[in-house]
Design a protein around this motif. Structure first.
Motif, short mmCIF file in Angstrom:
data_model
loop_
_atom_site.label_atom_id
_atom_site.label_comp_id
_atom_site.label_asym_id
_atom_site.label_seq_id
_atom_site.Cartn_x
_atom_site.Cartn_y
_atom_site.Cartn_z
N LEU A 32 36.72 45.78 48.65
CA LEU A 32 36.56 46.42 49.95
C LEU A 32 35.79 47.72 49.80
N SER A 33 35.01 48.05 50.81
CA SER A 33 34.31 49.32 50.83
C SER A 33 35.30 50.43 51.15
N ASP A 34 35.13 51.57 50.50
CA ASP A 34 35.98 52.72 50.80
C ASP A 34 35.27 53.70 51.74
N ASN A 35 34.17 53.24 52.34
CA ASN A 35 33.39 54.05 53.26
C ASN A 35 34.24 54.38 54.50
N GLN A 36 34.47 55.66 54.73
CA GLN A 36 35.29 56.10 55.87
C GLN A 36 34.53 56.03 57.20
N SER A 39 33.54 51.60 61.31
CA SER A 39 34.33 51.60 62.54
C SER A 39 35.72 51.01 62.30
N LYS A 40 36.71 51.63 62.89
CA LYS A 40 38.10 51.14 62.78
C LYS A 40 38.25 49.79 63.47
N ALA A 49 32.46 42.80 53.08
CA ALA A 49 31.02 42.57 53.11
C ALA A 49 30.27 43.83 52.72
N MET A 50 30.69 44.95 53.25
CA MET A 50 30.05 46.23 52.91
C MET A 50 30.23 46.54 51.43
N THR A 77 24.46 48.27 54.08
CA THR A 77 24.23 48.43 55.51
C THR A 77 24.80 47.22 56.24
N LEU A 78 25.49 47.47 57.34
CA LEU A 78 26.08 46.39 58.13
C LEU A 78 25.40 46.33 59.49
#
Length: 121
Positions: A32-36, A39-40, A49-50, A77-78
């Motif tokens: 999983l991406s840890d990018n905060q 979007s929730k 995917a990210m 990028t999503l």
């Protein structure tokens, strides 16, 4: 393959990995991406995917379980809510090898094979 879209079936959860136009694995867990900044509203599939798109050179196609909408992740990028025609263009652009590339690869492999055969004599 259709089984992945049916809830409460063995292949429904997890990812399907396609390599060289064949199913290589199914029901896979992805990082999983840890990018905060994600979007929730987006769930685990989109986060996976990210995360995966940052770690490999693949195009990741996500189908939302709730809405059925398609998203694409590439290079971290999503792109969400991708229309079918746009999805097709993106996949064709990124997955089809140009004939010149194939020809040069075949020529390179042939040269390598001849070199190996010549050194074996």
């Amino acid at each position: 393959m259709c089984n992945i879209f049916v809830p409460n079936t063995p292949l429904h959860d997890g990812a399907v990995i396609i390599s060289e136009n064949k199913i290589a694995a199914a029901s896979c867990m992805l990082p999983l991406s840890d990018n905060q900044d994600i979007s929730k509203e987006l769930g685990t599939r989109h986060r996976a995917a990210m995360g995966l798109s940052k770690q490999c050179d693949s195009i990741i196609v996500v189908v939302s379980e709730e809405t059925g909408k398609i998203s694409i992740a590439k290079d971290g990028t999503l792109i969400v809510d991708v229309r079918e025609d746009v999805l097709k263009k993106i996949l064709l652009k990124n997955m089809i090898v140009e004939p010149r590339q194939v020809d040069s690869k075949v020529k390179e492999e042939t040269v390598q094979e001849k070199t190996i055969k010549n050194t074996e004599k």
